[in-house]
Scaffold this motif. Structure first.
Motif, PDB file in Angstrom:
ATOM      1  N   ARG A  32      -3.312  -6.603 -12.998  1.00  0.00           N
ATOM      2  CA  ARG A  32      -3.675  -8.018 -13.057  1.00  0.00           C
ATOM      3  C   ARG A  32      -2.858  -8.692 -14.153  1.00  0.00           C
ATOM      4  N   ALA A  33      -2.474  -9.926 -13.923  1.00  0.00           N
ATOM      5  CA  ALA A  33      -1.753 -10.707 -14.927  1.00  0.00           C
ATOM      6  C   ALA A  33      -2.077 -12.181 -14.715  1.00  0.00           C
ATOM      7  N   ILE A  34      -1.856 -12.968 -15.761  1.00  0.00           N
ATOM      8  CA  ILE A  34      -2.049 -14.415 -15.681  1.00  0.00           C
ATOM      9  C   ILE A  34      -0.674 -15.065 -15.579  1.00  0.00           C
ATOM     10  N   SER A  35      -0.426 -15.705 -14.466  1.00  0.00           N
ATOM     11  CA  SER A  35       0.885 -16.280 -14.206  1.00  0.00           C
ATOM     12  C   SER A  35       0.745 -17.742 -13.818  1.00  0.00           C
ATOM     13  N   LYS A  74       2.399 -24.574 -25.134  1.00  0.00           N
ATOM     14  CA  LYS A  74       3.597 -25.421 -25.038  1.00  0.00           C
ATOM     15  C   LYS A  74       4.529 -24.929 -23.935  1.00  0.00           C
ATOM     16  N   HIS A  75       4.713 -23.603 -23.845  1.00  0.00           N
ATOM     17  CA  HIS A  75       5.557 -23.069 -22.775  1.00  0.00           C
ATOM     18  C   HIS A  75       4.916 -23.288 -21.404  1.00  0.00           C
ATOM     19  N   ARG A  76       3.597 -23.161 -21.331  1.00  0.00           N
ATOM     20  CA  ARG A  76       2.899 -23.424 -20.065  1.00  0.00           C
ATOM     21  C   ARG A  76       3.175 -24.845 -19.569  1.00  0.00           C
ATOM     22  N   ALA A  77       3.202 -25.801 -20.501  1.00  0.00           N
ATOM     23  CA  ALA A  77       3.335 -27.207 -20.128  1.00  0.00           C
ATOM     24  C   ALA A  77       4.779 -27.644 -19.926  1.00  0.00           C
ATOM     25  N   PRO A 133       8.067 -18.786 -12.032  1.00  0.00           N
ATOM     26  CA  PRO A 133       6.886 -18.102 -12.557  1.00  0.00           C
ATOM     27  C   PRO A 133       7.182 -17.259 -13.789  1.00  0.00           C
ATOM     28  N   PHE A 134       6.198 -17.180 -14.676  1.00  0.00           N
ATOM     29  CA  PHE A 134       6.262 -16.256 -15.808  1.00  0.00           C
ATOM     30  C   PHE A 134       4.852 -15.950 -16.301  1.00  0.00           C
ATOM     31  N   GLY A 160       4.808 -11.638 -22.065  1.00  0.00           N
ATOM     32  CA  GLY A 160       4.185 -10.956 -20.939  1.00  0.00           C
ATOM     33  C   GLY A 160       2.903 -10.208 -21.255  1.00  0.00           C
ATOM     34  N   SER A 161       2.302 -10.437 -22.441  1.00  0.00           N
ATOM     35  CA  SER A 161       1.119  -9.654 -22.818  1.00  0.00           C
ATOM     36  C   SER A 161      -0.179 -10.165 -22.211  1.00  0.00           C
ATOM     37  N   HIS A 162      -0.171 -11.300 -21.512  1.00  0.00           N
ATOM     38  CA  HIS A 162      -1.388 -11.787 -20.875  1.00  0.00           C
ATOM     39  C   HIS A 162      -1.523 -11.118 -19.501  1.00  0.00           C
TER      40      HIS A 162
END
Length: 316
Positions: free
Chosen positions: A8-11, A51-54, A63-64, A101-103
């Motif tokens: 599982r990951a949050i992307s 900030k990177h999400r936005a 995607p990341f 990538g730790s989420h």
């Protein structure tokens, strides 16, 4: 892909608000030489994440999977890894900015980005500390060379970087001045601040003089204005890596130093942080913990800019 080979990951597929974050299943990574596969137990969420999400920031278009802080257990090691074996508890900061990538349930880390987790702290603490602590350590100790008896001004001293910077500065024997809203002054005194300034009621440039080091966590006009409070030869270290050239020009005119920096993964710095944590001299204040699946809620809280301390995702 079978479950044993996925995680599982949050992307996210687009840039935007917290609502763009979603749980996905990705292939579980395999460590290459000098890499470690970590089963994530806890991962801090930092302003750089939202900030990177936005905006995409250094990472560009999704995607990341975000996340630079990690605390967990070594699941597997690549060829040549001599420092860790499967089952070791470790923590550290993935290389910033491109090692994110730790989420997720698992993440790959270069072996030199990690150190053994001290027994004195749990995974939540260890997951909260790396990025903010390395930022503060590299700014105050490595860049400013903060020494016992010096005076340091820390902006936003109740924030993620600020509140660990206070503790690192106190461990170095410095006199610490911190800015925060009045409601956070009791918290500041509790972590060792010698002098608290309410930035809403007081202009720090009028209240502070003869400072050796300023840690600027805000950027913009604060960077330039901070130069005014330095003694001759003093230094402002800004953790905002870009900004106006006025910062450097004004510093040269005043006979002081101006530096902008970006945190970098570093084993020596992480060892110093681990030692402070083991000795009880460094502790993250946890503003909130969230299951990995509730990452969007953590981002919503982070977006308010009102938190004291750190937000942490728990992967179990």
């Amino acid at each position: 892909m079978s479950d044993v080979n996925t995680m599982r990951a949050i992307s996210q597929d687009v840039l935007g608000g917290p609502e763009v974050l979603k749980e996905v299943r990705l292939e579980r990574p395999v460590p290459r030489p000098n890499e470690v596969l970590v089963r994530v137990r806890a991962a801090g969420v930092n302003p750089t994440d939202w900030k990177h999400r936005a905006t995409g920031g250094f990472l560009g278009q999704p995607p990341f999977v975000l996340g630079w802080d990690v605390s967990g257990v070594v699941e597997a090691t690549g060829i040549g890894v001599a420092t860790f074996v499967p089952g070791d508890e470790v923590f550290g900061m993935l290389p910033y900015p491109f090692g994110h990538g730790s989420h997720a349930e698992y993440v790959i880390a270069p072996v030199r980005a990690l150190v053994h987790k001290p027994d004195a702290i749990d995974h939540t603490q260890a997951g909260a500390l790396p990025l903010v602590s390395l930022t503060a350590w590299q700014a105050l100790v490595e860049t400013a060379e903060l020494r016992r008896g010096q005076r340091v001004l820390i902006h936003a001293a109740a924030g993620g970087v600020g509140h660990v910077a206070v503790q690192i500065a106190k461990a170095r024997g410095a006199y610490v001045i911190g800015t925060a809203s009045a409601g956070k002054h009791e918290f500041l005194r509790g972590i060792g601040v010698d002098e608290a300034i309410d930035y809403r009621a007081t202009d720090f440039t009028e209240a502070v003089r003869d400072v050796d080091v300023v840690l600027d966590t805000l950027g913009g006009d604060t960077s330039v204005r901070s130069l005014r409070v330095l003694r001759p030869g003093g230094i402002v270290v800004s953790i905002l890596p870009v900004g106006s050239a006025d910062f450097y020009e004004e510093a040269e005119r005043r006979g002081v130093r101006a530096v902008r920096m970006l945190v970098d993964a570093d084993r020596a710095g992480m060892r110093a942080i681990a030692e402070l944590a083991e000795a009880g001299k460094l502790r993250a204040t946890i503003a909130g913990t969230f299951p990995l699946t509730d990452a969007a809620k953590a981002h919503e809280l982070g977006d308010t800019g009102r938190t004291t301390g750190k937000l942490v995702l728990l992967a179990e």
